[in-house]
Design a protein around this motif. Structure first.
Motif, PDB file in Angstrom:
ATOM      1  N   LEU A  85       2.155   0.922   8.824  1.00 12.16           N
ATOM      2  CA  LEU A  85       2.218   1.638   7.683  1.00 12.16           C
ATOM      3  C   LEU A  85       3.038   2.823   7.456  1.00 12.16           C
ATOM      4  O   LEU A  85       3.584   3.255   6.186  1.00 12.16           O
ATOM      5  CB  LEU A  85       0.757   1.941   6.666  1.00 12.16           C
ATOM      6  N   GLU A  86       3.099   3.364   8.538  1.00 12.09           N
ATOM      7  CA  GLU A  86       4.135   5.079   9.020  1.00 12.09           C
ATOM      8  C   GLU A  86       5.663   4.219   8.438  1.00 12.09           C
ATOM      9  O   GLU A  86       6.991   4.988   8.325  1.00 12.09           O
ATOM     10  CB  GLU A  86       3.906   5.970   9.697  1.00 12.09           C
TER      11      GLU A  86
ATOM     12  N   CYS B   2      -0.956   6.628   7.329  1.00  4.63           N
ATOM     13  CA  CYS B   2      -2.666   6.165   7.685  1.00  4.63           C
ATOM     14  C   CYS B   2      -2.822   4.968   8.909  1.00  4.63           C
ATOM     15  O   CYS B   2      -1.982   4.466   9.152  1.00  4.63           O
ATOM     16  CB  CYS B   2      -2.866   6.113   6.235  1.00  4.63           C
TER      17      CYS B   2
ATOM     18  N   ARG C 205      -0.682   4.379  -3.137  1.00  2.80           N
ATOM     19  CA  ARG C 205      -0.287   4.942  -2.720  1.00  2.80           C
ATOM     20  C   ARG C 205      -1.340   6.240  -3.438  1.00  2.80           C
ATOM     21  O   ARG C 205      -2.066   7.201  -2.325  1.00  2.80           O
ATOM     22  CB  ARG C 205       1.051   6.127  -2.580  1.00  2.80           C
ATOM     23  N   ASP C 206      -1.658   6.258  -4.667  1.00  2.00           N
ATOM     24  CA  ASP C 206      -2.578   7.842  -4.935  1.00  2.00           C
ATOM     25  C   ASP C 206      -3.875   6.642  -5.266  1.00  2.00           C
ATOM     26  O   ASP C 206      -4.691   7.226  -6.060  1.00  2.00           O
ATOM     27  CB  ASP C 206      -2.282   6.954  -6.605  1.00  2.00           C
TER      28      ASP C 206
ATOM     29  N   TYR D  36       4.263   5.993   4.860  1.00  2.00           N
ATOM     30  CA  TYR D  36       2.513   6.084   4.424  1.00  2.00           C
ATOM     31  C   TYR D  36       2.120   6.366   5.885  1.00  2.00           C
ATOM     32  O   TYR D  36       1.885   5.458   6.255  1.00  2.00           O
ATOM     33  CB  TYR D  36       2.395   5.372   3.426  1.00  2.00           C
TER      34      TYR D  36
ATOM     35  N   TYR E 283       6.426   2.320   6.686  1.00  2.00           N
ATOM     36  CA  TYR E 283       7.316   2.018   5.082  1.00  2.00           C
ATOM     37  C   TYR E 283       7.034   3.800   4.181  1.00  2.00           C
ATOM     38  O   TYR E 283       6.499   3.564   3.415  1.00  2.00           O
ATOM     39  CB  TYR E 283       6.129   1.262   4.651  1.00  2.00           C
TER      40      TYR E 283
ATOM     41  N   VAL F  68       0.830  -0.902  -0.312  1.00  2.00           N
ATOM     42  CA  VAL F  68       0.053  -0.277  -0.416  1.00  2.00           C
ATOM     43  C   VAL F  68       0.744   1.026   0.197  1.00  2.00           C
ATOM     44  O   VAL F  68       0.151   2.128  -1.098  1.00  2.00           O
ATOM     45  CB  VAL F  68      -0.591  -0.208   1.097  1.00  2.00           C
ATOM     46  N   ALA F  69       1.979   1.249   0.508  1.00  2.00           N
ATOM     47  CA  ALA F  69       3.193   2.500   0.916  1.00  2.00           C
ATOM     48  C   ALA F  69       3.929   2.887  -0.594  1.00  2.00           C
ATOM     49  O   ALA F  69       3.939   3.765  -0.675  1.00  2.00           O
ATOM     50  CB  ALA F  69       3.781   2.584   2.482  1.00  2.00           C
ATOM     51  N   THR F  70       4.113   1.514  -1.084  1.00  2.00           N
ATOM     52  CA  THR F  70       4.995   2.069  -2.191  1.00  2.00           C
ATOM     53  C   THR F  70       4.099   1.890  -3.739  1.00  2.00           C
ATOM     54  O   THR F  70       4.219   2.585  -4.732  1.00  2.00           O
ATOM     55  CB  THR F  70       5.877   1.040  -2.582  1.00  2.00           C
TER      56      THR F  70
END
Length: 336
Positions: A308-309, A315, A99-100, A313, A311, A94-96
């Motif tokens: 996730l942070e 959320c 993200r969009d 991101y 990595y 999700v983080a890589t």
């Protein structure tokens, strides 16, 4: 007809072959669980068997870091691991790669993981999991409730009888422990004593700490060993706690349980405010599913808002996974 088995042909400890009859059962279970996930809007992803250790380690709980099977990749010289858990992979994905994508993201998977087990433990190294992860902008009671409701619906669809989902909240426990004016070692002893629900042992530990534990905190800590049951347990805990963070966690939990009750599924839920499972990994609500006659959890999960942070991101996220071997065991007991 005599069958000759070639000497030395065997499997590594902790893994096994699954023959057609059992594979058929597992396939039927998988399809029913995934159909429930799909009905809730979850979409399947497939993650790789191998990850670089340093990437995987960002998202692993302490309980898994010593159970990773790893080796040197001859082509790069980097240390590669066989995944012991899917959730860090979902966080990385999700983080890589996603993200969009608009939040919330509802993702599910059907994968096997491999974990090192002590040779004498008799446990499987290879675990087949079916899980779901809900990634959102912030922690919402509706998301936690949906995950628990979805787990209950899947178990009902499978025909599992006499099961319960035990719900706790490590955010509440962390807030209580963090306010204590004691050493980290003493905090650990308190935590371990509460985890095994040893009221008299905890009383002795607190007595030894003397004035460093206030009377209100002492009563709350002792009650944590008995805070187990229906939703009135949350009300009781609120009456004992004056810590703002602890009360916020309890209020969140109360809303989650309320949403489950509105769905008519509260009979499948119990509250355990003294549960410490995944204390260092989870940030809020945790839950485990148990079926009569199966000594191990058939599912487990919880909220992990800081993962996730790691990595890159920021959320919120919550998720859970079914242990397929334990689910099949539960169904076999029903079918006689």
């Amino acid at each position: 007809i005599f069958m000759i088995i070639q000497p030395g042909i065997s499997l590594p400890q902790g893994v096994r072959d699954i023959l057609p009859d059992e594979a058929k059962k597992i396939g039927a279970v998988e399809s029913r669980i995934l159909s429930v996930f799909e009905a809730h809007g979850f979409k399947k992803v497939i993650t790789p068997l191998l990850e670089y250790v340093e990437v995987l380690s960002l998202g692993m709980g302490e309980n898994l870091k010593d159970r990773v099977l790893k080796f040197i990749d001859p082509s790069t010289g980097r240390v590669v691991a066989i995944r012991p858990d899917i959730t860090p992979q979902i966080a990385r994905l999700v983080a890589t790669r996603m993200r969009d994508f608009a939040l919330p993201l509802k993702l599910c998977y059907n994968e096997n993981v491999l974990r090192y087990q002590e040779p004498r433990g008799g446990k499987s190294r290879e675990v087949l999991q079916i899980g779901a992860e809900y990634i959102s902008g912030k922690a919402e009671p509706q998301a936690d409730a949906e995950m628990i409701i979805m787990a209950i619906e899947a178990l009902k669809k499978l025909g599992v009888k006499s099961f319960k989902i035990d719900i706790g909240d490590v955010g509440f426990l962390r807030a209580i422990l963090n306010r204590l004016s004691v050493t980290e070692e003493a905090r650990m002893v308190i935590k371990e004593t509460i985890a095994i629900k040893d009221t008299s042992g905890l009383d002795s530990v607190l007595a030894a700490l003397g004035a460093s534990i206030g009377e209100r905190d002492r009563k709350l800590l002792l009650n944590l060993t008995t805070f187990y049951g229906e939703d009135e347990v949350i009300e009781k805990a609120l009456s004992f706690s004056d810590d703002e963070d602890a009360r916020a966690s309890l209020n969140h939990l109360q809303r989650v349980v309320g949403i489950i009750a509105e769905s008519g599924l509260n009979a499948f839920v119990t509250i355990d405010l003294g549960e410490f499972r995944g204390f260092d990994y989870y940030t809020g609500i945790i839950f485990e599913g148990f079926a009569v006659g199966v000594g191990k959890p058939i599912l487990s999960g919880g909220r992990y808002d800081t993962l996730l942070e790691r990595y890159g991101y920021r959320c919120a996220a919550t998720g859970f996974a079914f242990d397929m071997e334990n689910i099949v065991s539960a169904l076999e007991r029903i079918q006689g």
